[in-house]
Design an enzyme around this catalytic site. Sequence first.
Site, PDB file in Angstrom:
ATOM      1  N   ASP A 405       0.922  -1.294  -0.046  1.00 39.67           N
ATOM      2  CA  ASP A 405       0.036   0.184   0.087  1.00 39.67           C
ATOM      3  C   ASP A 405       0.839   1.194   0.051  1.00 39.67           C
ATOM      4  O   ASP A 405       1.967   1.106   0.139  1.00 39.67           O
ATOM      5  CB  ASP A 405      -1.045   0.012   1.341  1.00 39.67           C
ATOM      6  CG  ASP A 405      -1.855   0.967   1.354  1.00 39.67           C
ATOM      7  OD1 ASP A 405      -2.143   1.547   0.266  1.00 39.67           O
ATOM      8  OD2 ASP A 405      -2.463   1.506   2.466  1.00 39.67           O
ATOM      9  N   GLU A 408       2.386   4.860  -4.049  1.00 42.88           N
ATOM     10  CA  GLU A 408       2.626   6.010  -5.157  1.00 42.88           C
ATOM     11  C   GLU A 408       3.724   6.682  -5.449  1.00 42.88           C
ATOM     12  O   GLU A 408       4.184   6.883  -6.579  1.00 42.88           O
ATOM     13  CB  GLU A 408       1.185   6.774  -5.154  1.00 42.88           C
ATOM     14  CG  GLU A 408      -0.066   6.370  -5.126  1.00 42.88           C
ATOM     15  CD  GLU A 408      -0.514   5.328  -4.061  1.00 42.88           C
ATOM     16  OE1 GLU A 408      -0.029   5.551  -2.858  1.00 42.88           O
ATOM     17  OE2 GLU A 408      -1.219   4.434  -4.180  1.00 42.88           O
ATOM     18  N   ASP A 483      -8.639   3.959  -2.253  1.00 39.51           N
ATOM     19  CA  ASP A 483      -9.818   4.438  -1.170  1.00 39.51           C
ATOM     20  C   ASP A 483     -11.073   5.025  -1.630  1.00 39.51           C
ATOM     21  O   ASP A 483     -11.154   6.211  -1.724  1.00 39.51           O
ATOM     22  CB  ASP A 483      -9.097   5.271  -0.153  1.00 39.51           C
ATOM     23  CG  ASP A 483      -8.028   4.629   0.822  1.00 39.51           C
ATOM     24  OD1 ASP A 483      -7.934   3.597   0.682  1.00 39.51           O
ATOM     25  OD2 ASP A 483      -6.960   5.369   1.150  1.00 39.51           O
TER      26      ASP A 483
END
Length: 799
Positions: A405, A408, A483
């Site tokens: 997670d 990015e 999300d």
Amino acid sequence: MITNTELEFKGDLYPSKIVLMEQDVDSVFFHADNSVILKLTVLRDSMIRFRYTVKGYFSNDFSYAIDKSHSHGYNFLEVTEENDYYQVKTSKVKCRIQKIDMRVSIFDLNDKVILEDELGFHWEECYEHGGNIVKMSKTSKDGECFYGLGDKATQLNLKGKRVENFATDQYAFSKDQEPLYKVVPFYIGLQKKQSYGIFFDNTFRTYFDFCQERRNVTSFWAEGGEMNYYFIYGPQMQDVVTTYTDLTGKPELPPLWALGYHQCKWSYFPESNVKEITAKFRDLKIPCDAIYLDIDYMEGFRCFTWNKEYFPDPKRMVAELAADGFKTIVIIDPGIKIDKEYSVYKEALEKDYFCKRADGPYMKGKVWPGECNFPDYTNPEVREWWAGLFKELVSEIGVKGVWNDMNEPAVMEVPNKTFPMDVRHDYDGNPCSHRKAHNIYGMQMARATYHGVKRFAYPKRPFVITRSAYAGAQRYTSSWTGDNVASWEHLWIANIQVQRMCISGMGFTGSDIGGFAEQPSGELYARWIQLGVFHPFCRTHSSGDHGNQEPWAFDEEVIDITRKFVNLRYQLLPYLYTMFWQYIEEGIPMLKPLVYFDQEDIQTHYRNDEFIFGNQILVCPILEPNSLGRRMYMPRGQWYNYWTSELITGGKELWVDTKFDQIPMFIKAGAIIPKYPVQQYVGELEFDELELDVYYKESKEKSVVYEDAQDGYDYKKGRFSLLSFTTIGKGNEFYIQLYKEGKYDTNYTKFKINLIGLPFKVKEIRIDNEKITYDKRIFDSKNYLIIDKEFTELNIVGI
Ligand code: GLC
């Protein structure tokens, strides 16, 4: 003809006239007299790479996206020179390169234009960073449609949209919001019933404009790097997608359990809470294969540690969960806490594995553990080290999957939510700044994780899931859409995102079922589960700062609906696994938007909601509250309503009635749908019959069923079972033919055949030409026919 000078924008530069053409085997070089070179490489008859430089020479050719084992080779290549242009011809297309300005037009062999440069390649020098902003524009005809580009939260057909590719932690994103978590700079154009694809393999921030700025122009550009794109000719969208997927790679088969239902929350802890959750699934008889531990399992959010207060003996817990059929999956983020007492931090520091700023200091940023440094996953040595860190988690503790997670990469409390652009990366020996490495950071993290989990899970298969990804990441990992929010609009978005990911080569994807942020109503949760079981990856997840999101957080009716649909997913596991196998073998997307299914039918071009699950199941989710049904488009062909067995002829819009515990679902006539019995987890039951739902059709239809040991690598050595069925309906006779391949002998010995839609009463049944006696009553009640799995032709004769 318009010339470049008439359209020139201030500051843009263009190739001048071609002064030299040279061919080197599969590549043709066109030199302009202002140092621009176009290198055109024929990779396949239907795939051509266009690479431009403005420097007079090319820099090192390197890509994270391209799968080195992709197929190339062509049947025909001919280069000719005419007065005004050069022509490169393959057995599928002709490319013409204008001598005066290097503009390219691509035609099919009937001289029909497929794609044509408008301004073509042009660029703007970038004084601040060096290099160029590289640009491309193509003319677009009225009626042209555009698809692809990964996780965009907007209508499936991108006509009229501009999108931006820059991997971003976009918490609670909204419809049309840009950019999102993933970067797949690949699109499919569909014009006059012909499809083509463009893959712009450039990892800088890129943009695509699909006739938004100018009505008849499509353009794409990058903030640095090269104009480097692959043109893929269809003419069928199927060919474009499979060729693109072959170019950027396919995954290996996941373990079958990974296609089961997964339960997640931020966070389940301590151990007693995890056990309560898993026990409740078994009590309520809602199948579940995987349970997730989010960041709170760690000690102060330090990756590869355990909070011993919450989880005193992880190995024991993981083993106990495994005994009950649950695989444990843990989260691992890229941020490594700056803490001199923490071994992972110390080792990375000693070995100099963290990313650095341009002037030397380590890249420092806040994430869950506070101030962190971040491994440079673009360095192969760092990836190797990272892979090794999974030894304890996987080999010793028994964790079966890893969830990456925040890659990015996400940084908290800074305006751009990520690294500053001056951060340096190795980029596998091609040192560069974060401007170039940003979009592939998450992919390289997932790649390193995959290699680690795979190494230590051996001889079993690994499972990895990532939030950020670049084209080609599908070789290593599954993904989820980040999300999202518990809203009806997000249910609509999830449906489109997963279809879009599937036609963008990255099909092993799902959304957080029920929504991550905020609390879904029971009705919304039920509608989401009804869609989610048809997504390749199926997991409920929520942020946990509101109410609970396990099925039992809702009323009995919702619990029953959840059970019913998760049961259905478990019954359809052999069908889903076959879909996956077709994806890894041939690059066929697991979900097919209607336009992919039937591009010739223009009614499909703007459809968003309906999709084909695999090859033969048409699904249309209910996306609004209080619905007693909905309008939908039924694609051409004949379809059986799954719930009522009513036969409908498609090619029209219609209203479909449904109850709360149903969604519109149709089976293609002639299909054979394999089903396993409902199991609480994969491998729970041994069974002696494979159920086959056989849907009658007048004429021929093919179906396949792929099976293997459900885990491990023996399938690569030919230990699989592939059943190819052909059904043929002819007047008052119905034939089922079976052809078998592979060396795997499935445990079951019989088929339980459920004949649906037979237009006649059964008079006689023949198996391999021998008449069999059977109890006629079976056709009065359930229509089940139980026969030995060793047959080649079953013939059902009617009165
Ligand atoms: C991010 C992830 C989410 C996770 C949370 C805590 O928001 O997207 O899935 O639960 O971080 O780790």
